[in-house]
Design a protein around this motif. Sequence first.
Motif, PDB file in Angstrom:
ATOM      1  N   ASN A  62       0.835  -1.201   0.000  1.00  0.00           N
ATOM      2  CA  ASN A  62       0.000   0.000   0.000  1.00  0.00           C
ATOM      3  C   ASN A  62       0.875   1.257   0.000  1.00  0.00           C
ATOM      4  OD1 ASN A  62      -1.918   1.976   0.365  1.00  0.00           O
ATOM      5  ND2 ASN A  62      -2.894   1.030   2.139  1.00  0.00           N
ATOM      6  N   THR A  64      -7.324  -2.000  -7.288  1.00  0.00           N
ATOM      7  CA  THR A  64      -6.239  -1.946  -6.298  1.00  0.00           C
ATOM      8  C   THR A  64      -6.586  -0.979  -5.177  1.00  0.00           C
ATOM      9  OG1 THR A  64      -4.636  -2.378  -8.072  1.00  0.00           O
ATOM     10  CG2 THR A  64      -3.768  -1.563  -5.976  1.00  0.00           C
ATOM     11  N   HIS A  78      -8.953  -2.556  -2.896  1.00  0.00           N
ATOM     12  CA  HIS A  78      -8.245  -3.531  -2.060  1.00  0.00           C
ATOM     13  C   HIS A  78      -7.642  -2.862  -0.829  1.00  0.00           C
ATOM     14  CE1 HIS A  78      -5.667  -6.973  -1.040  1.00  0.00           C
ATOM     15  NE2 HIS A  78      -4.672  -6.116  -0.924  1.00  0.00           N
ATOM     16  N   PHE A  79      -7.164  -1.619  -0.993  1.00  0.00           N
ATOM     17  CA  PHE A  79      -6.558  -0.894   0.120  1.00  0.00           C
ATOM     18  C   PHE A  79      -7.577  -0.108   0.943  1.00  0.00           C
ATOM     19  CE2 PHE A  79      -2.605  -0.754  -2.728  1.00  0.00           C
ATOM     20  CZ  PHE A  79      -2.048  -1.856  -2.107  1.00  0.00           C
ATOM     21  N   ALA A 138       1.786  -0.851  -6.608  1.00  0.00           N
ATOM     22  CA  ALA A 138       1.516  -1.733  -5.466  1.00  0.00           C
ATOM     23  C   ALA A 138       2.294  -3.038  -5.525  1.00  0.00           C
ATOM     24  CB  ALA A 138       0.014  -2.020  -5.385  1.00  0.00           C
TER      25      ALA A 138
END
Length: 326
Positions: free
Chosen positions: A11, A40, A43-44, A150
């Motif tokens: 991250n 992405t 996802h974070f 990432a």
Amino acid sequence: MKKAVTEPLYNPFPEEIKVLGVPAPASGVDKKRLAEALKTAEHFGLEVKLGNFHTAPPGEKYFSCDVPYRIEEMNTFIHDGQIDMILCARGGYGSAYLLPHLDYEALKKRKHPLMLGGFSDITALHLGLLAKNIPGGIACPMFGHLGDIARHRPTALSMKKSMISFIKMGDLLTNFSPEKTEKLPSGLQWKKMYSLKYSFGKEGRFVPVTAPLVPANLTLLTRLCSTEYFPSLAGKLLLVEDVGEYPRKIDFSFLQLHLTRILEKCAGILLGQYTSCGSPGELASIFRRASEMCGRPFYGFVPFGHGKHTHSLICNEPCRITENGE
């Protein structure tokens, strides 16, 4: 049957960054890259607000959309108090069109500076902020490459580190007092053995220097010369990179900066990555000649630019360069 190997994701955002505003002030971003970046970000646990480029009618092929849409999306993000950072979708060409229309007064009135991330063509926006004495620029990879960022630990960690440093600096820069910026500690120290393989200067001697850092794309920098959006570089460490330019154009860019006496006023010139810009021998000759012309030390090379790994750097952050890193 072998199981698919899942790459770890790093991250690049500190916990303080929860909401991103993503404009495309220059060229458009590939739809597949954008989709991967959004996945992405999800996802974070990040909330992403996309700009007008996502739905606006397509303009000329080298723009993400027409100028009015790009101006509107940027100023909308500037006024959005929920956004923690503006991270541009891509560079390319076209950011300079926005310079006369940004709401600089709104940026000045913010209690803490608003981060504006990107590099390459986004140099135009960073220089515009510096010219108006407004902190906020972070030269870093763009949102459209978030998937790649990432998966590459050094790039992700550098990006996160720069944001953490900026947030700390922002606490000190409340109300943007020039006196406070002069008292900031030196945030960067590069060892010659790591990134400064050699320097061009008088008699080949290494010249240590401490000064505020201005990272920029060389071509963009020269295009803004003599405009109100070109900040004073007197006493600054100028870090320049470029991509896809002929050696003669790199040479002429340095010549132009010399003829305008811009290089002579810098504390020194740092060389970033010159991707697909000629052979190492051609570039070394250009850098050496430019250093001799302006009489300023040139330092090389900093991993900043269009290579696989690039450092993320805060515009105007104090930087110290020493031969042994001490």
